[in-house]
Design a protein around this motif. Structure first.
Motif, mmCIF file in Angstrom:
data_model
loop_
_atom_site.group_PDB
_atom_site.id
_atom_site.type_symbol
_atom_site.label_atom_id
_atom_site.label_comp_id
_atom_site.label_asym_id
_atom_site.label_seq_id
_atom_site.Cartn_x
_atom_site.Cartn_y
_atom_site.Cartn_z
ATOM 1 N N LEU A 1 45.250 -45.843 5.482
ATOM 2 C CA LEU A 1 45.323 -47.271 5.779
ATOM 3 C C LEU A 1 43.963 -47.950 5.597
ATOM 4 O O LEU A 1 43.887 -49.090 5.136
ATOM 5 C CB LEU A 1 45.861 -47.492 7.194
ATOM 6 C CG LEU A 1 47.322 -47.092 7.397
ATOM 7 C CD1 LEU A 1 47.700 -47.202 8.871
ATOM 8 C CD2 LEU A 1 48.243 -47.925 6.533
ATOM 9 N N TYR A 2 42.892 -47.257 5.933
ATOM 10 C CA TYR A 2 41.551 -47.808 5.738
ATOM 11 C C TYR A 2 41.263 -47.990 4.247
ATOM 12 O O TYR A 2 40.705 -49.016 3.834
ATOM 13 C CB TYR A 2 40.517 -46.887 6.389
ATOM 14 C CG TYR A 2 39.119 -47.434 6.409
ATOM 15 C CD1 TYR A 2 38.795 -48.514 7.209
ATOM 16 C CD2 TYR A 2 38.119 -46.874 5.617
ATOM 17 C CE1 TYR A 2 37.517 -49.029 7.224
ATOM 18 C CE2 TYR A 2 36.844 -47.378 5.626
ATOM 19 C CZ TYR A 2 36.550 -48.457 6.428
ATOM 20 O OH TYR A 2 35.280 -48.965 6.436
ATOM 21 N N TYR A 3 41.660 -47.014 3.446
ATOM 22 C CA TYR A 3 41.500 -47.124 1.990
ATOM 23 C C TYR A 3 42.259 -48.343 1.468
ATOM 24 O O TYR A 3 41.742 -49.111 0.646
ATOM 25 C CB TYR A 3 42.002 -45.848 1.312
ATOM 26 C CG TYR A 3 42.226 -45.991 -0.162
ATOM 27 C CD1 TYR A 3 41.163 -45.973 -1.055
ATOM 28 C CD2 TYR A 3 43.503 -46.154 -0.673
ATOM 29 C CE1 TYR A 3 41.367 -46.117 -2.409
ATOM 30 C CE2 TYR A 3 43.727 -46.301 -2.020
ATOM 31 C CZ TYR A 3 42.655 -46.281 -2.892
ATOM 32 O OH TYR A 3 42.868 -46.428 -4.229
ATOM 33 N N ASN A 4 43.494 -48.547 1.925
ATOM 34 C CA ASN A 4 44.284 -49.688 1.487
ATOM 35 C C ASN A 4 43.677 -51.010 1.939
ATOM 36 O O ASN A 4 43.730 -51.999 1.212
ATOM 37 C CB ASN A 4 45.729 -49.568 1.976
ATOM 38 C CG ASN A 4 46.529 -48.624 1.122
ATOM 39 O OD1 ASN A 4 46.706 -48.859 -0.062
ATOM 40 N ND2 ASN A 4 46.980 -47.539 1.694
ATOM 41 N N GLY B 1 46.814 -38.060 12.299
ATOM 42 C CA GLY B 1 46.155 -39.332 12.613
ATOM 43 C C GLY B 1 44.982 -39.602 11.691
ATOM 44 O O GLY B 1 44.787 -40.729 11.226
ATOM 45 N N ILE B 2 44.201 -38.582 11.394
ATOM 46 C CA ILE B 2 43.059 -38.745 10.492
ATOM 47 C C ILE B 2 43.543 -39.093 9.088
ATOM 48 O O ILE B 2 42.994 -39.983 8.429
ATOM 49 C CB ILE B 2 42.200 -37.462 10.481
ATOM 50 C CG1 ILE B 2 41.455 -37.325 11.808
ATOM 51 C CG2 ILE B 2 41.212 -37.464 9.321
ATOM 52 C CD1 ILE B 2 40.756 -35.994 11.990
ATOM 53 N N ILE B 3 44.574 -38.407 8.612
ATOM 54 C CA ILE B 3 45.103 -38.675 7.271
ATOM 55 C C ILE B 3 45.630 -40.107 7.171
ATOM 56 O O ILE B 3 45.296 -40.840 6.233
ATOM 57 C CB ILE B 3 46.204 -37.658 6.916
ATOM 58 C CG1 ILE B 3 45.589 -36.283 6.684
ATOM 59 C CG2 ILE B 3 47.000 -38.102 5.690
ATOM 60 C CD1 ILE B 3 46.597 -35.167 6.555
ATOM 61 N N ASP B 4 46.430 -40.525 8.139
ATOM 62 C CA ASP B 4 47.001 -41.869 8.084
ATOM 63 C C ASP B 4 45.949 -42.954 8.273
ATOM 64 O O ASP B 4 46.001 -43.999 7.611
ATOM 65 C CB ASP B 4 48.106 -42.025 9.119
ATOM 66 C CG ASP B 4 49.387 -41.351 8.665
ATOM 67 O OD1 ASP B 4 49.610 -41.263 7.449
ATOM 68 O OD2 ASP B 4 50.157 -40.911 9.531
#
Length: 163
Positions: free
Chosen positions: A69-72, A62-65
């Motif tokens: 998505l936040y970076y994108n 969850g942290i990785i995804d």
């Protein structure tokens, strides 16, 4: 009855009376091994780790995804701002400036499939740049929970024309 001494192999019941037949040596040894096994804590850490591991992996995925998505989303916001800023500075009704502004927006989103649009509104004296992208979800765990492999993200930026 409190100080009753019984020979080994004759268990005492709650009432203090012993059974009629003594335990056989095999039963006595197996009872002793069972007591030791039940008192032993070998393997406890491994069982606890096996119980906690799925929760830790779910949290990590969850942290990785979420970070991906936040970076994108930040990249989309920057690309929309870049396209709107370029369009505002280079706005000229007689020249085709939209293609260059859209290419700057696409270049700002390295590796993400996207759709861009720039809308000019001469009456309101503003330009709106919109970006939509669908980045892939990185971990299979989160995509299994969400039920999809991609997530649709939107960003737009509106700036006033500089005349």
């Amino acid at each position: 009855p409190a100080n009753i001494q019984t020979p080994p192999g004759f268990p005492i019941t709650q009432s203090g009376a012993s059974f009629l037949a003594p335990l056989s040596p095999i039963k006595e040894r197996s009872c002793s091994m069972l007591k030791r096994f039940l008192r032993s804590e070998k393997g406890q850490a491994m069982v606890e780790f096996a119980l906690v591991l799925p929760l830790l992996l779910a949290l990590l995925c969850g942290i990785i995804d979420f970070g991906w998505l936040y970076y994108n989303q930040i990249t989309l916001n920057n690309a929309a701002r870049e396209g709107a800023r370029y369009a505002v500075i280079h706005y000229d009704p007689t020249v085709d400036w939209k293609d260059e502004a859209e290419s700057r927006m696409i270049n700002g989103m390295a590796g993400v499939s996207s759709a861009v649009a720039i809308v000019s509104d001469p009456v309101e004296q503003q330009i709106t740049a919109s970006v939509t992208a669908t980045p892939r979800i990185l971990t299979g765990f989160t995509s299994t929970i969400l039920g999809k492999q991609t997530m649709e993200l939107h960003a737009s930026c509106t700036m006033r024309l500089e005349n």
